[in-house]
Design an enzyme around this catalytic site. Structure first.
Site, PDB file in Angstrom:
ATOM      1  N   CYS A   1       0.810  -1.228   0.000  1.00  0.00           N
ATOM      2  CA  CYS A   1       0.000   0.000   0.000  1.00  0.00           C
ATOM      3  C   CYS A   1       0.839   1.272   0.000  1.00  0.00           C
ATOM      4  O   CYS A   1       0.534   2.227  -0.719  1.00  0.00           O
ATOM      5  CB  CYS A   1      -0.945  -0.001   1.198  1.00  0.00           C
ATOM      6  SG  CYS A   1      -0.149  -0.300   2.786  1.00  0.00           S
TER       7      CYS A   1
ATOM      8  N   GLN B   1       1.474   5.447   8.862  1.00  0.00           N
ATOM      9  CA  GLN B   1       0.519   4.452   8.393  1.00  0.00           C
ATOM     10  C   GLN B   1      -0.582   4.188   9.416  1.00  0.00           C
ATOM     11  O   GLN B   1      -0.324   3.921  10.583  1.00  0.00           O
ATOM     12  CB  GLN B   1       1.261   3.162   8.033  1.00  0.00           C
ATOM     13  CG  GLN B   1       2.248   3.390   6.892  1.00  0.00           C
ATOM     14  CD  GLN B   1       3.034   2.154   6.503  1.00  0.00           C
ATOM     15  OE1 GLN B   1       4.227   2.249   6.215  1.00  0.00           O
ATOM     16  NE2 GLN B   1       2.398   0.994   6.453  1.00  0.00           N
TER      17      GLN B   1
ATOM     18  N   SER C   1      -5.596   0.858   9.628  1.00  0.00           N
ATOM     19  CA  SER C   1      -6.215   0.066   8.564  1.00  0.00           C
ATOM     20  C   SER C   1      -5.208  -0.812   7.840  1.00  0.00           C
ATOM     21  O   SER C   1      -5.560  -1.860   7.301  1.00  0.00           O
ATOM     22  CB  SER C   1      -6.912   0.980   7.560  1.00  0.00           C
ATOM     23  OG  SER C   1      -5.969   1.810   6.892  1.00  0.00           O
ATOM     24  N   GLY C   2      -3.947  -0.405   7.833  1.00  0.00           N
ATOM     25  CA  GLY C   2      -2.918  -1.191   7.173  1.00  0.00           C
ATOM     26  C   GLY C   2      -2.688  -2.539   7.823  1.00  0.00           C
ATOM     27  O   GLY C   2      -2.122  -3.444   7.219  1.00  0.00           O
TER      28      GLY C   2
ATOM     29  N   HIS D   1      -3.219   6.407   4.727  1.00  0.00           N
ATOM     30  CA  HIS D   1      -1.805   6.573   5.057  1.00  0.00           C
ATOM     31  C   HIS D   1      -1.317   7.945   4.597  1.00  0.00           C
ATOM     32  O   HIS D   1      -1.807   8.497   3.600  1.00  0.00           O
ATOM     33  CB  HIS D   1      -0.955   5.519   4.351  1.00  0.00           C
ATOM     34  CG  HIS D   1      -1.126   4.130   4.879  1.00  0.00           C
ATOM     35  ND1 HIS D   1      -1.866   3.822   5.993  1.00  0.00           N
ATOM     36  CD2 HIS D   1      -0.616   2.942   4.423  1.00  0.00           C
ATOM     37  CE1 HIS D   1      -1.812   2.509   6.215  1.00  0.00           C
ATOM     38  NE2 HIS D   1      -1.070   1.960   5.268  1.00  0.00           N
TER      39      HIS D   1
END
Length: 334
Positions: free
Chosen positions: A128, A155, A158-159, A240
């Site tokens: 991502c 970040q 959600s990563g 991010h």
């Protein structure tokens, strides 16, 4: 046009359903796969209910055209042959095949044509943070070759997936109430904290996440570009952010770079410091584009440009990028 989603119950799998719906993807049939635990669950797509099937080594992918896979690297490695043996194109969101010489690593705005050469019937979705960065690097590269990049990433939870996002919510609640903060998904408490550690550390002191940015960028851009990254987990739910410094072979003006950004598909410029206009994750969750701002000359190097970037990790950093790859292949009859 039969589409399969593998790992539909996860955060990216759920986003894939949304993206396919919102973009009116030209599918005529949809099949959903998950683990034994999620098998039997139902999801609604365009008013029709679909039941999740357990992913197994059988012929379930026989009529599938494209399989959008987001179930982790071990699952991708284990089931790649099963998914592709009847001709389905597997668009994989894990790191399993990214550096395989026979698997293209694709960001459609940057190297879409690479998706047309698939000897293993597999296309890899990049990391991502890499996706977000290379979209912003491409218009600069078109002005002058980029020699090196220094990047710090910020970040969001959600990563690390849906459960990690839930953990951040719970930690914020626990912290505000003075309760013991429980930590399971991260190395440390994320609420009210920053963790300069994503993925495992390698022998050179960089994490795997940081080395992905080095290696993947070179493969995607077909370049000798050197990338030095520091990846930090921050207490943000989604989207991010990246602070990027670029050194080019030729000296570029801020105006040249801004104009290149403004005319590049997939980038939105938000850059008006006098009006406090710059990208922020709070306002850009759910958006498709890569947003850039704070564009300025580097004070230490006349060939350096610095800027700030924000993009939704679950959308452009994962689900949207995969769907865009499939759309490109359909358009070019792959």
């Amino acid at each position: 046009m039969k589409i399969a989603i593998v790992g539909v119950s996860g955060a990216v799998g759920q986003e894939l359903l949304k993206v396919l719906d919102q973009r009116n993807f030209p599918l005529t049939d949809l099949v959903l796969f998950g683990s034994k635990r999620s098998a039997g669950q139902t999801y609604t797509f365009k008013g029709k209910e679909y039941k999740v099937k357990e992913l197994q080594h059988n012929d379930d992918f026989k009529d599938v055209d494209y399989a959008l896979v987001s179930a982790g690297g071990s699952t991708s490695l284990n089931f790649a042959e099963t998914i592709t043996k009847h001709g389905a194109i597997m668009i994989d969101n894990s790191s399993a095949f990214r550096m395989d010489d026979e698997v293209p690593l694709v960001v459609p705005e940057v190297n879409a044509e690479d998706a047309l050469h698939t000897p293993k019937n597999i296309i890899a979705n990049p990391n991502c943070t890499t996706i977000q960065m290379v979209v912003s690097l491409k218009p600069i590269e078109q002005l002058s070759h980029i020699k090196r990049v220094h990047i710090s990433s910020y970040q969001s939870a959600s990563g690390a997936g849906g459960e990690a996002m839930n953990e951040l919510i719970e930690q914020l609640k626990q912290s505000s109430l003075g309760e013991e903060v429980k930590v399971e998904k991260f190395a440390y408490q994320l609420a009210l904290n920053l963790i300069p550690h994503i993925d495992v550390f390698t022998d050179n002191g960089y994490t795997k996440e940081e080395m992905k940015m080095f290696n993947e960028t070179r493969k995607i851009m077909h370049s000798d570009i050197a990338v030095s990254a520091t990846c930090v987990r921050v207490p943000v739910m989604r989207a991010h952010s990246e602070s990027i410094w670029v050194e080019t072979e030729d000296e570029l003006t801020v105006e040249q770079v801004r104009n290149a950004f403004e005319n590049f598909n997939g980038i939105v410029v938000e850059d008006n410091p006098s009006e406090k206009k710059y990208p922020m994750p709070l306002f850009l969750s759910g958006k498709d584009e890569v947003f850039v701002g704070r564009i300025r000359k580097d004070l230490t190097n006349p060939k350096g440009i610095a800027f700030w970037s924000v993009s939704d990790q679950i959308r452009k950093g994962a689900a949207l990028n995969a769907v865009q790859i499939a759309e490109y292949l359909i358009k070019h009859k792959k």
